[in-house]
Design an enzyme around this catalytic site. Structure first.
Site, PDB file in Angstrom:
ATOM      1  N   VAL A  49      -3.626  -5.726  -0.650  1.00  0.00           N
ATOM      2  CA  VAL A  49      -4.395  -6.774   0.013  1.00  0.00           C
ATOM      3  C   VAL A  49      -4.946  -6.271   1.343  1.00  0.00           C
ATOM      4  O   VAL A  49      -4.408  -5.354   1.958  1.00  0.00           O
ATOM      5  CB  VAL A  49      -3.539  -8.032   0.260  1.00  0.00           C
ATOM      6  CG1 VAL A  49      -3.125  -8.660  -1.066  1.00  0.00           C
ATOM      7  CG2 VAL A  49      -2.310  -7.719   1.114  1.00  0.00           C
ATOM      8  N   THR A  59       0.869  -1.180   0.000  1.00  0.00           N
ATOM      9  CA  THR A  59       0.000   0.000   0.000  1.00  0.00           C
ATOM     10  C   THR A  59       0.901   1.224   0.000  1.00  0.00           C
ATOM     11  O   THR A  59       1.537   1.545   1.008  1.00  0.00           O
ATOM     12  CB  THR A  59      -0.914   0.026   1.235  1.00  0.00           C
ATOM     13  OG1 THR A  59      -1.662  -1.188   1.291  1.00  0.00           O
ATOM     14  CG2 THR A  59      -1.884   1.202   1.143  1.00  0.00           C
ATOM     15  N   THR A  93      -8.912   1.932  -3.571  1.00  0.00           N
ATOM     16  CA  THR A  93      -9.869   1.103  -2.831  1.00  0.00           C
ATOM     17  C   THR A  93      -9.305   0.726  -1.468  1.00  0.00           C
ATOM     18  O   THR A  93     -10.013   0.796  -0.448  1.00  0.00           O
ATOM     19  CB  THR A  93     -10.201  -0.169  -3.632  1.00  0.00           C
ATOM     20  OG1 THR A  93     -10.687   0.208  -4.928  1.00  0.00           O
ATOM     21  CG2 THR A  93     -11.251  -1.007  -2.921  1.00  0.00           C
ATOM     22  N   LYS A  94      -8.030   0.332  -1.440  1.00  0.00           N
ATOM     23  CA  LYS A  94      -7.398  -0.039  -0.172  1.00  0.00           C
ATOM     24  C   LYS A  94      -7.334   1.159   0.783  1.00  0.00           C
ATOM     25  O   LYS A  94      -7.547   1.018   1.999  1.00  0.00           O
ATOM     26  CB  LYS A  94      -5.991  -0.578  -0.443  1.00  0.00           C
ATOM     27  CG  LYS A  94      -5.163  -0.898   0.809  1.00  0.00           C
ATOM     28  CD  LYS A  94      -5.723  -2.057   1.604  1.00  0.00           C
ATOM     29  CE  LYS A  94      -4.914  -2.336   2.868  1.00  0.00           C
ATOM     30  NZ  LYS A  94      -3.556  -2.801   2.593  1.00  0.00           N
ATOM     31  N   LEU A  95      -7.042   2.345   0.265  1.00  0.00           N
ATOM     32  CA  LEU A  95      -6.961   3.519   1.133  1.00  0.00           C
ATOM     33  C   LEU A  95      -8.326   3.873   1.719  1.00  0.00           C
ATOM     34  O   LEU A  95      -8.421   4.274   2.885  1.00  0.00           O
ATOM     35  CB  LEU A  95      -6.389   4.711   0.359  1.00  0.00           C
ATOM     36  CG  LEU A  95      -4.914   4.586  -0.053  1.00  0.00           C
ATOM     37  CD1 LEU A  95      -4.465   5.832  -0.808  1.00  0.00           C
ATOM     38  CD2 LEU A  95      -4.012   4.340   1.148  1.00  0.00           C
TER      39      LEU A  95
END
Length: 302
Positions: free
Chosen positions: A121, A96, A171-173
């Site tokens: 992930v 990330t 999306t991960k953030l």
């Protein structure tokens, strides 16, 4: 794909690479920590090859890196992956980092005709160990389709967000922004409950079947707060790093998100208090100390 390189044998990378070994792949591990490499070798992995060497013979290389600096060095450095990879290799990054760094690496990969997919992930160390990770991939769909079988060796839920290389990271953030809010909410709510001499275990039983339930509440309370043990699964420092990437995105898009601004300040203060290396659930301890400090100030005023 049989020969897999894995760069970054940390809390997430180690169990992921070990699972690939267990799945029957020939896995070659690289890490700046030689103790991690030794542990990986004992788990059946292969070590002793340089990063640029792996790029010359592996079918795919997966990276799990702690910072933008490490990410750009591994991919764009003189002995980095893109400069030294053969044309049929597949590069997957699970880190990330900043969305702008994703674009930077993807642009150079495209110029060199190297297939690259950004696949952050979620699921933490437990998910990495149990192969239950969620993959959030950004990049060309045809590369995603080719990499899907490999990702399914490591996780349960595999998503292609869209063709933009940074879409998985965004999306991960957003996911981690939710985590930041939930962790702060759990910390403050339980501080209030403790102040009222409530039984925190009994409270959990009630709220776990109410709308106040959340995975983060269960994780932070059951695993860390109730045991007064903050040995990290996901450190407060790493969460703050991701929240800073959110802030950078807000600034770039000229967005004002007032609650997020306050949230960032809370995590900054907790890290400055020396809690960065603990699990993020330690924010509960920081909030509790703030309450004690407030009570002391009131007494001095009296």
């Amino acid at each position: 794909m049989k020969k897999i390189g894995f760069i970054g044998l940390g809390n997430m990378g180690m169990p992921m690479s070990e699972n690939l070994v267990d799945a029957g792949y020939d896995v070659y591990g690289v890490d700046v920590n030689h103790e991690a490499e030794t542990r990986f070798e004992k788990a059946g992995g292969q070590i002793g090859r340089s990063m640029d060497d792996l790029a010359k013979f592996c079918d795919a290389i997966i990276t799990s890196l702690p910072s933008v600096e490490a990410y750009e060095s591994v991919y764009l450095g003189e002995d980095g992956l893109i400069r030294n990879s053969h044309k049929d290799i597949l590069l997957l990054d699970t880190s990330t980092v900043a969305p702008e760094s994703n674009k930077k690496v993807a642009e150079v990969a495209k110029e060199q005709a190297i297939r690259f997919l950004q696949t952050p992930v979620s699921g933490g160390v437990v998910g990495a160990v149990n192969r239950t990770l969620t993959f959030m991939a950004g990049g060309p769909k045809e590369i995603f389709d080719e990499a899907s079988a490999l990702m399914h060796e490591l996780g349960e839920d595999i998503f292609h967000i869209d063709e933009r290389i940074e879409s998985g990271t965004l999306t991960k953030l957003i996911n981690n922004l939710f985590i930041g809010f939930y962790t702060a909410g759990v910390s403050e709510a339980l501080t209030l409950a403790k102040k009222q001499n409530m039984d925190l275990d009994a409270l959990f039983d009630v709220l776990s079947v109410s709308y106040g339930q959340s995975r983060i509440y269960e994780r932070n309370y059951k695993t860390f707060i109730a045991n007064d043990d903050y040995d990290p699964g996901f450190t407060l420092k790493l969460l703050r790093k991701d929240l800073n990437f959110v802030k950078e995105t807000m600034t770039r898009e000229d967005l004002h998100l007032p609650v997020t601004d306050v949230l960032l300040q809370v995590y900054e203060e907790a890290e400055e208090a020396g809690l960065g290396a603990n699990d993020m659930a330690v924010l509960y301890e920081h909030v509790g100390k703030q309450d004690i400090s407030f009570e002391a100030k009131k007494e001095r005023i009296k």
